[in-house]
Enzyme design. Structure first.
Site, PDB file in Angstrom:
ATOM      1  N   ARG A 223      12.476 -17.028 -31.166  1.00  0.00           N
ATOM      2  CA  ARG A 223      13.785 -16.492 -31.545  1.00  0.00           C
ATOM      3  C   ARG A 223      13.587 -15.088 -32.111  1.00  0.00           C
ATOM      4  O   ARG A 223      12.867 -14.906 -33.100  1.00  0.00           O
ATOM      5  CB  ARG A 223      14.443 -17.411 -32.591  1.00  0.00           C
ATOM      6  CG  ARG A 223      15.714 -16.829 -33.140  1.00  0.00           C
ATOM      7  CD  ARG A 223      16.450 -17.775 -34.074  1.00  0.00           C
ATOM      8  NE  ARG A 223      17.598 -17.043 -34.583  1.00  0.00           N
ATOM      9  CZ  ARG A 223      17.789 -16.731 -35.860  1.00  0.00           C
ATOM     10  NH1 ARG A 223      16.946 -17.132 -36.792  1.00  0.00           N
ATOM     11  NH2 ARG A 223      18.838 -16.021 -36.217  1.00  0.00           N
TER      12      ARG A 223
ATOM     13  N   HIS B  94      21.426  -9.417 -36.093  1.00  0.00           N
ATOM     14  CA  HIS B  94      20.682  -9.814 -37.301  1.00  0.00           C
ATOM     15  C   HIS B  94      20.710  -8.586 -38.220  1.00  0.00           C
ATOM     16  O   HIS B  94      19.694  -8.006 -38.557  1.00  0.00           O
ATOM     17  CB  HIS B  94      19.259 -10.241 -36.943  1.00  0.00           C
ATOM     18  CG  HIS B  94      18.565 -11.069 -37.997  1.00  0.00           C
ATOM     19  ND1 HIS B  94      18.046 -12.322 -37.745  1.00  0.00           N
ATOM     20  CD2 HIS B  94      18.302 -10.831 -39.301  1.00  0.00           C
ATOM     21  CE1 HIS B  94      17.482 -12.800 -38.843  1.00  0.00           C
ATOM     22  NE2 HIS B  94      17.620 -11.902 -39.811  1.00  0.00           N
TER      23      HIS B  94
ATOM     24  N   GLU C  84      23.389 -15.663 -39.961  1.00  0.00           N
ATOM     25  CA  GLU C  84      23.802 -15.755 -41.364  1.00  0.00           C
ATOM     26  C   GLU C  84      24.923 -14.781 -41.731  1.00  0.00           C
ATOM     27  O   GLU C  84      24.715 -13.856 -42.528  1.00  0.00           O
ATOM     28  CB  GLU C  84      22.597 -15.521 -42.285  1.00  0.00           C
ATOM     29  CG  GLU C  84      21.463 -16.500 -42.073  1.00  0.00           C
ATOM     30  CD  GLU C  84      20.234 -16.198 -42.948  1.00  0.00           C
ATOM     31  OE1 GLU C  84      20.257 -15.219 -43.698  1.00  0.00           O
ATOM     32  OE2 GLU C  84      19.265 -16.962 -42.871  1.00  0.00           O
TER      33      GLU C  84
ATOM     34  N   ASN D 209      19.663 -22.199 -40.899  1.00  0.00           N
ATOM     35  CA  ASN D 209      18.552 -21.592 -41.643  1.00  0.00           C
ATOM     36  C   ASN D 209      18.570 -22.161 -43.047  1.00  0.00           C
ATOM     37  O   ASN D 209      19.583 -22.061 -43.748  1.00  0.00           O
ATOM     38  CB  ASN D 209      18.727 -20.067 -41.742  1.00  0.00           C
ATOM     39  CG  ASN D 209      18.599 -19.382 -40.394  1.00  0.00           C
ATOM     40  OD1 ASN D 209      18.243 -20.011 -39.408  1.00  0.00           O
ATOM     41  ND2 ASN D 209      18.858 -18.083 -40.383  1.00  0.00           N
TER      42      ASN D 209
ATOM     43  N   TYR E 123      16.040 -22.944 -46.694  1.00  0.00           N
ATOM     44  CA  TYR E 123      14.768 -22.686 -47.379  1.00  0.00           C
ATOM     45  C   TYR E 123      14.630 -23.447 -48.693  1.00  0.00           C
ATOM     46  O   TYR E 123      13.526 -23.718 -49.126  1.00  0.00           O
ATOM     47  CB  TYR E 123      14.647 -21.194 -47.688  1.00  0.00           C
ATOM     48  CG  TYR E 123      14.442 -20.319 -46.472  1.00  0.00           C
ATOM     49  CD1 TYR E 123      13.169 -19.895 -46.103  1.00  0.00           C
ATOM     50  CD2 TYR E 123      15.511 -19.906 -45.681  1.00  0.00           C
ATOM     51  CE1 TYR E 123      12.963 -19.091 -44.990  1.00  0.00           C
ATOM     52  CE2 TYR E 123      15.319 -19.102 -44.568  1.00  0.00           C
ATOM     53  CZ  TYR E 123      14.048 -18.698 -44.224  1.00  0.00           C
ATOM     54  OH  TYR E 123      13.859 -17.907 -43.118  1.00  0.00           O
TER      55      TYR E 123
ATOM     56  N   GLU F  32      15.465 -21.291 -38.889  1.00  0.00           N
ATOM     57  CA  GLU F  32      14.568 -20.607 -39.834  1.00  0.00           C
ATOM     58  C   GLU F  32      14.249 -21.575 -40.946  1.00  0.00           C
ATOM     59  O   GLU F  32      15.147 -22.226 -41.496  1.00  0.00           O
ATOM     60  CB  GLU F  32      15.226 -19.381 -40.478  1.00  0.00           C
ATOM     61  CG  GLU F  32      15.307 -18.156 -39.628  1.00  0.00           C
ATOM     62  CD  GLU F  32      15.903 -16.981 -40.409  1.00  0.00           C
ATOM     63  OE1 GLU F  32      15.759 -16.947 -41.645  1.00  0.00           O
ATOM     64  OE2 GLU F  32      16.501 -16.112 -39.770  1.00  0.00           O
TER      65      GLU F  32
HETATM   66  O1  IFM Z   1      13.848 -12.675 -43.808  1.00  0.00           O
HETATM   67  C1  IFM Z   1      15.018 -13.422 -43.892  1.00  0.00           C
HETATM   68  C2  IFM Z   1      15.736 -13.456 -42.557  1.00  0.00           C
HETATM   69  O2  IFM Z   1      16.001 -12.184 -42.078  1.00  0.00           O
HETATM   70  C3  IFM Z   1      17.049 -14.185 -42.694  1.00  0.00           C
HETATM   71  N1  IFM Z   1      16.877 -15.479 -43.306  1.00  0.00           N
HETATM   72  C4  IFM Z   1      16.059 -15.567 -44.501  1.00  0.00           C
HETATM   73  C5  IFM Z   1      14.731 -14.850 -44.294  1.00  0.00           C
HETATM   74  C6  IFM Z   1      13.876 -14.951 -45.570  1.00  0.00           C
HETATM   75  O3  IFM Z   1      14.531 -14.377 -46.650  1.00  0.00           O
END
Ligand code: IFM
Length: 462
Positions: free
Chosen positions: A78, A122, A167, A303, A305, A361
């Site tokens: 991606r 992006h 995002e 995405n 985290y 992500e």
């Molecule tokens: O680096 C970023 C990415 O561009 C978008 N999502 C989160 C990642 C980590 O912060």
């Protein structure tokens, strides 16, 4: 006792990157200036004065990078397309040399059997469009649809997965709310206008995609598909006090529901509209817009985290919330290690749609140490990925239609306002020489992909 967690056959193991974060070549081959070029060239915006001018120099080193992907056994890659490489001034005049770069990249991926997943936006808007109001200006949505239609006409059939936006929450709230990201505006009264124009541009691009009538490039390949990638982080209230529960709901509203509801329910969440209207923040919705935004799509990318633990805080004008730090391990971003974010984010999206889902992500920044002989033993990242992928497996077992997982990121790269200070890569980037070195996590990921299974040994040592 270890056990093996098998993934469905055809599961799409990948890595993700973004144009501005890795390409460099910021003004080469006719590329126009983007808002990130302008932002980074403005003193004081980025840690250490770093810029993406050179970044990982992927623009010149993409064959080496695709080779590494092939050695890792990746099924998909991606990446994002830099809009100002294609339309340097955001206008109607395309730049052939910019398009050729992506054509070469896509061809290299196909040569190695790696399926391209291309994101159209992006965050690197042509600066010329920013000068005309950027995402505050509804016209930008129309320009985006033209750019998208151009890409579908030129490369449409060669890319099995198209993504409109990455995002939109970040462009909205970080680009125009707190100003941490380009274009660096602090105009909270414009937030819903920006979010709305981004969503509108998504819907218009999906319409352009359907109008292009794309078919599979070869009889055995699937027809190209289109989706959007949303940031969906877990949210928990800091206590069971009604004020904390309400604050948590507002943070979830701003990050998740403001985007999920229009996409899948053709409306904005009422509670958020009421809450933001008290601060004079309202979207400008024209008749028919919500229908356009909610165009049927083919998949949703997620995405995720970490999680946010939220408490009431009336000093925060937007959400009336503050984040409460949790005890326990954190990544170098100061993000709590909370692997369940994968499971919870997928369940959240599932409340809105039964479409195929991808984790587009997920990853962790750590302060990697290069040992003698060049070895990088990033045990913490391996443990993080292991636990997150375990949660992905759990979601599949519970009936979620999860089709793939993309690690962020292929290599250490430009982490926006943090510059090069945060390393998320499976490959280590030496920014002085631009040499890439495999970290232990890259070898670990390669072995996982080869088995299409995770060997579950319980919690790994950090
Ligand atoms: O680096 C970023 C990415 O561009 C978008 N999502 C989160 C990642 C980590 O912060």
């Amino acid at each position: 006792m270890s056990k093996q967690l098998d993934f469905p056959s055809g599961f799409l193991w990948g890595v993700a990157t973004a144009a501005y974060q890795i390409e460099g070549a910021w003004d080469e081959d006719g590329k126009g200036e983007s808002i990130w070029d302008r932002f980074c060239h403005t003193p004081g915006r980025i840690a250490n004065g770093d810029t993406g001018d050179v970044a990982c120099d992927h623009y010149h080193r993409y064959t080496e990078d695709v080779q590494a992907m092939a050695e890792m056994g990746l099924k998909s890659y991606r990446f994002s397309i830099s809009w100002p490489r294609i339309f340097p001034t955001g206008g109607k005049q395309p730049n052939q040399r910019g398009l050729d770069f992506y054509r070469r990249l896509i061809a290299a991926l196909h040569e190695h059997g790696i399926k391209p997943m291309a994101t159209l936006y992006h965050w690197d808007l042509p600066q010329a469009l920013q000068d005309r109001g950027g995402w505050v200006n509804r016209d930008t949505a129309l320009r985006f649809a033209e750019y998208a239609a151009y890409m579908f006409a030129r490369l449409g059939a060669d890319v099995p997965f198209w993504v409109t936006h990455n995002e939109p929450f970040i462009t909205t709230f970080y680009g125009h709310g707190n100003g941490i990201n380009a274009p660096g505006l602090r105009q909270p009264w414009q937030l819903l206008t920006v979010g709305h124009n981004l969503l509108l541009s998504h819907g218009l691009a999906v319409q352009a995609f359907r109008a292009a009538g794309l078919h599979a490039a070869t009889p055995d390949a699937a027809a190209p598909s289109i989706g959007i990638v949303l940031m969906v982080w877990s949210h928990h209230p800091a206590s069971d006090h009604p004020r904390d529960i309400a604050a948590n709901r507002r943070v979830d509203g701003a990050m998740n529901r403001l985007f999920l509801e229009p996409l899948f329910r053709k409306s904005y969440p009422e509670d958020m509209l009421r809450h933001l209207a008290r601060r004079q923040i309202r979207p400008r919705v024209a008749p028919g817009d919500m229908e356009i935004i909610a165009q049927p799509i083919d998949f949703v990318g997620v995405n995720t985290y970490t999680r946010l633990v939220n408490a009431a805080n009336w000093r925060d004008l937007l959400t009336g919330a503050r984040q409460v730090a949790q005890p326990g391990p954190k990544t170098a971003m100061d993000w709590e290690v909370y692997p369940e974010c994968i499971y919870e984010a997928l369940q959240k999206v599932r409340q809105y749609t039964k479409l195929p889902l991808y984790i587009n992500e997920n990853g962790a920044a750590y302060e990697d140490i290069v040992a003698a002989g060049g070895r990088i033993d990033d045990a913490e990242r391996v443990a993080y990925l292991h636990e997150c992928i375990t949660q992905a497996h759990r979601a599949i077992q519970d009936g979620i239609d999860l089709r793939g997982y993309f690690a962020w990121s292929l290599m250490d790269n430009f982490e926006w306002s943090h510059g090069f200070s945060k390393r998320f890569g499976l490959l280590y980037t030496d920014y002085a020489t631009l040499e890439r070195t495999w970290k232990r996590s890259a070898y670990w990921y390669r072995d996982l992909i080869a088995r299409n299974a995770l060997i579950d040994v319980g919690k790994l040592e950090r």
